[in-house]
Write a protein that holds these residues in place. Structure first.
Motif, PDB file in Angstrom:
ATOM      1  N   THR A  50       0.699  -1.083   0.091  1.00 56.45           N
ATOM      2  CA  THR A  50      -0.010  -0.029  -0.110  1.00 56.45           C
ATOM      3  C   THR A  50       1.103   1.246   0.044  1.00 56.45           C
ATOM      4  N   TYR A  51       0.245   2.265  -0.952  1.00 55.84           N
ATOM      5  CA  TYR A  51       0.943   3.317  -0.899  1.00 55.84           C
ATOM      6  C   TYR A  51       0.157   4.715  -0.624  1.00 55.84           C
ATOM      7  N   LYS A  52       0.538   5.736  -0.024  1.00 52.01           N
ATOM      8  CA  LYS A  52      -0.016   7.168   0.026  1.00 52.01           C
ATOM      9  C   LYS A  52      -0.125   7.746  -1.308  1.00 52.01           C
ATOM     10  N   VAL A  53      -1.261   7.862  -1.741  1.00 50.70           N
ATOM     11  CA  VAL A  53      -1.550   8.676  -3.124  1.00 50.70           C
ATOM     12  C   VAL A  53      -2.580   9.762  -3.083  1.00 50.70           C
ATOM     13  N   ALA A  54      -2.319  11.155  -3.399  1.00 48.22           N
ATOM     14  CA  ALA A  54      -3.162  12.172  -3.058  1.00 48.22           C
ATOM     15  C   ALA A  54      -4.381  12.136  -4.317  1.00 48.22           C
ATOM     16  N   GLY A  55      -5.530  12.771  -3.883  1.00 50.45           N
ATOM     17  CA  GLY A  55      -6.498  12.950  -4.689  1.00 50.45           C
ATOM     18  C   GLY A  55      -7.830  13.116  -3.948  1.00 50.45           C
ATOM     19  N   ASN A  56      -8.835  13.546  -4.568  1.00 50.84           N
ATOM     20  CA  ASN A  56     -10.169  13.766  -4.118  1.00 50.84           C
ATOM     21  C   ASN A  56     -11.246  12.995  -4.207  1.00 50.84           C
ATOM     22  N   CYS A  57     -11.582  12.505  -5.688  1.00 46.37           N
ATOM     23  CA  CYS A  57     -12.841  12.281  -5.879  1.00 46.37           C
ATOM     24  C   CYS A  57     -13.003  10.929  -6.853  1.00 46.37           C
ATOM     25  N   ASP A  58     -14.082  10.464  -7.401  1.00 43.39           N
ATOM     26  CA  ASP A  58     -14.048   9.189  -7.993  1.00 43.39           C
ATOM     27  C   ASP A  58     -13.388   9.332  -9.440  1.00 43.39           C
ATOM     28  N   MET A  59     -13.437  10.747  -9.965  1.00 42.14           N
ATOM     29  CA  MET A  59     -12.712  10.928 -11.450  1.00 42.14           C
ATOM     30  C   MET A  59     -11.230  10.626 -11.006  1.00 42.14           C
ATOM     31  N   CYS A  60     -10.801  11.114  -9.927  1.00 36.95           N
ATOM     32  CA  CYS A  60      -9.183  10.894  -9.324  1.00 36.95           C
ATOM     33  C   CYS A  60      -9.105   9.285  -9.272  1.00 36.95           C
ATOM     34  N   LYS A  61      -9.947   8.640  -8.771  1.00 38.02           N
ATOM     35  CA  LYS A  61      -9.851   7.300  -8.626  1.00 38.02           C
ATOM     36  C   LYS A  61      -9.811   6.567  -9.646  1.00 38.02           C
ATOM     37  N   ASN A  62     -10.824   6.790 -10.851  1.00 40.78           N
ATOM     38  CA  ASN A  62     -10.545   6.234 -12.137  1.00 40.78           C
ATOM     39  C   ASN A  62      -9.137   6.630 -12.968  1.00 40.78           C
ATOM     40  N   THR A  63      -8.583   7.986 -12.801  1.00 39.27           N
ATOM     41  CA  THR A  63      -7.357   8.244 -13.432  1.00 39.27           C
ATOM     42  C   THR A  63      -6.108   7.485 -12.833  1.00 39.27           C
ATOM     43  N   ASP A  94       2.893  20.541 -14.712  1.00 41.66           N
ATOM     44  CA  ASP A  94       1.812  20.675 -15.996  1.00 41.66           C
ATOM     45  C   ASP A  94       0.866  19.615 -15.909  1.00 41.66           C
ATOM     46  N   ALA A  95       1.155  18.506 -15.441  1.00 38.49           N
ATOM     47  CA  ALA A  95       0.368  17.439 -15.489  1.00 38.49           C
ATOM     48  C   ALA A  95      -0.903  17.740 -14.256  1.00 38.49           C
ATOM     49  N   TYR A  96      -0.406  18.265 -13.216  1.00 35.71           N
ATOM     50  CA  TYR A  96      -1.425  18.672 -11.976  1.00 35.71           C
ATOM     51  C   TYR A  96      -2.281  19.730 -12.747  1.00 35.71           C
ATOM     52  N   ALA A  97      -1.885  20.592 -13.268  1.00 36.93           N
ATOM     53  CA  ALA A  97      -2.550  21.836 -13.686  1.00 36.93           C
ATOM     54  C   ALA A  97      -3.650  21.181 -14.824  1.00 36.93           C
ATOM     55  N   LYS A  98      -3.319  20.174 -15.444  1.00 38.91           N
ATOM     56  CA  LYS A  98      -4.492  19.828 -16.579  1.00 38.91           C
ATOM     57  C   LYS A  98      -5.396  18.915 -15.873  1.00 38.91           C
ATOM     58  N   LEU A  99      -5.309  18.778 -14.502  1.00 39.77           N
ATOM     59  CA  LEU A  99      -6.314  17.798 -13.960  1.00 39.77           C
ATOM     60  C   LEU A  99      -7.706  18.749 -13.905  1.00 39.77           C
ATOM     61  N   PRO A 100      -8.856  18.079 -13.993  1.00 34.95           N
ATOM     62  CA  PRO A 100     -10.266  18.849 -13.728  1.00 34.95           C
ATOM     63  C   PRO A 100     -10.145  19.653 -12.638  1.00 34.95           C
ATOM     64  N   GLY A 101     -10.853  20.663 -12.255  1.00 34.87           N
ATOM     65  CA  GLY A 101     -10.896  21.395 -11.101  1.00 34.87           C
ATOM     66  C   GLY A 101     -11.223  20.488 -10.008  1.00 34.87           C
ATOM     67  N   CYS A 102     -12.161  19.824 -10.011  1.00 31.17           N
ATOM     68  CA  CYS A 102     -12.669  19.212  -8.800  1.00 31.17           C
ATOM     69  C   CYS A 102     -11.398  18.100  -8.308  1.00 31.17           C
ATOM     70  N   CYS A 103     -10.562  17.799  -9.325  1.00 28.66           N
ATOM     71  CA  CYS A 103      -9.356  16.876  -8.758  1.00 28.66           C
ATOM     72  C   CYS A 103      -8.097  17.587  -8.438  1.00 28.66           C
ATOM     73  N   HIS A 104      -8.305  18.948  -8.113  1.00 27.37           N
ATOM     74  CA  HIS A 104      -7.059  19.695  -7.685  1.00 27.37           C
ATOM     75  C   HIS A 104      -7.151  19.598  -6.098  1.00 27.37           C
ATOM     76  N   TYR A 105      -6.167  18.601  -5.613  1.00 26.27           N
ATOM     77  CA  TYR A 105      -5.946  18.273  -4.261  1.00 26.27           C
ATOM     78  C   TYR A 105      -4.932  19.258  -3.824  1.00 26.27           C
ATOM     79  N   ASP A 106      -4.708  19.007  -2.577  1.00 22.39           N
ATOM     80  CA  ASP A 106      -3.661  19.646  -1.509  1.00 22.39           C
ATOM     81  C   ASP A 106      -2.429  19.058  -2.111  1.00 22.39           C
TER      82      ASP A 106
END
Length: 282
Positions: free
Chosen positions: A31-44, A99-111
């Motif tokens: 197991t590893y810590k991976v940042a993210g917010n939502c179901d769209m993040c989960k899919n990506t 640039d990869a972070y910037a291209k994520l949808p707004g709802c996926c912009h995690y801390d």
């Protein structure tokens, strides 16, 4: 009758899924810590981590934890987490390129996560300072393999040799994938992650063809990214930034060379000495 039909349909789908699924051999689960917010993040995240027959992953959006099962003889957690980072998601080993972070949808912009130094990650470590400090020469050599294969690729283009250029680009792509990011400082890590995805893409494009005109198009873009790296990672020996004013319909293009004498990789033997040295990097 309908219940029987539904049952048979369900069984058919289950069998089809089972037939398509590729069991992972030599399996290890971590197991590893991976940042993210939502179901769209989960899919990506899961799409980036999953590779048929090699790795399978499930991300828990509440705990921000990726459960990874992988074939230990075909890949490593680092390789999987690197793909996740390139997809835009910080994790405990790699930060995503800006640039990869910037291209994520707004709802996926995690801390964003912060890269921990080896000392911060191991507070109980009481090694002497002389044992924990990496000297400047060693830090400069973190990308020595990348620079070496880049220069070899450049030399093949100078000789108008598309076949050799393809082979050297393949070696360069491998070197890019093998860079030890764990030994980098936070500044170095950020600089590398901002360009490494583009470096790999251009190297792979050059490797996939023996059309030297197409190779040179990607080499010009590859060279831009390589030069950007020299601001943070010195090549380890005196290197020259050189410029061809005629390439790309007069827009010009740069490249790096270990020799001050100009040998043009964009025109080869047809205009071997076209260009000039514009900067010396030491």
């Amino acid at each position: 009758m309908k219940k029987l039909q539904h049952f048979m349909l369900g069984m058919s789908l289950l069998l089809a899924f089972t037939a398509c699924a590729s069991p992972i051999k030599n399996a290890k689960t971590e197991t590893y810590k991976v940042a993210g917010n939502c179901d769209m993040c989960k899919n990506t995240i899961e799409t980036a981590a999953n590779k048929k027959g090699i790795s399978s992953a499930e991300w828990d959006k509440d705990k921000k934890v990726l459960t990874l099962t992988y074939d230990s003889k075909q890949t490593t957690p680092s390789e999987v987490l690197k793909r996740v980072a390139y997809a835009g998601y910080d994790n405990e080993q790699f930060l995503a390129p800006d640039d990869a972070y910037a291209k994520l949808p707004g709802c996926c912009h995690y801390d964003r996560m912060k890269k921990e130094t080896s000392v911060a990650a191991n507070p109980a470590n009481e090694q002497k300072e002389s044992e924990t400090v990496v000297n400047e020469q060693e830090k400069g050599n973190l990308l020595s393999g990348v620079y070496d294969h880049y220069f070899a690729l450049k030399d093949a283009l100078v000789k108008d040799d598309g076949k050799t250029a393809s082979a050297k680009a393949l070696a360069l792509a491998k070197a890019i994938g093998e860079v030890d990011m764990k030994s980098m400082s936070s500044e170095e890590h950020a600089a590398w992650m901002n360009v490494s995805g583009d470096l790999l893409m251009h190297a792979e494009h050059i490797a996939e063809t023996k059309d030297i005109a197409h190779q040179r198009e990607h080499f010009s873009k590859l060279s831009q990214k390589i030069y950007t790296l020299t601001e943070t990672f010195k090549p380890g020996e005196t290197t020259y930034l050189q410029h061809c004013p005629m390439y790309n319909d007069g827009k010009g293009a740069d490249w790096l060379s270990k020799e001050n004498a100009v040998k043009n990789p964009y025109y080869g033997s047809s205009m071997l000495t076209c260009g000039k040295t514009t900067k010396t990097i030491r």
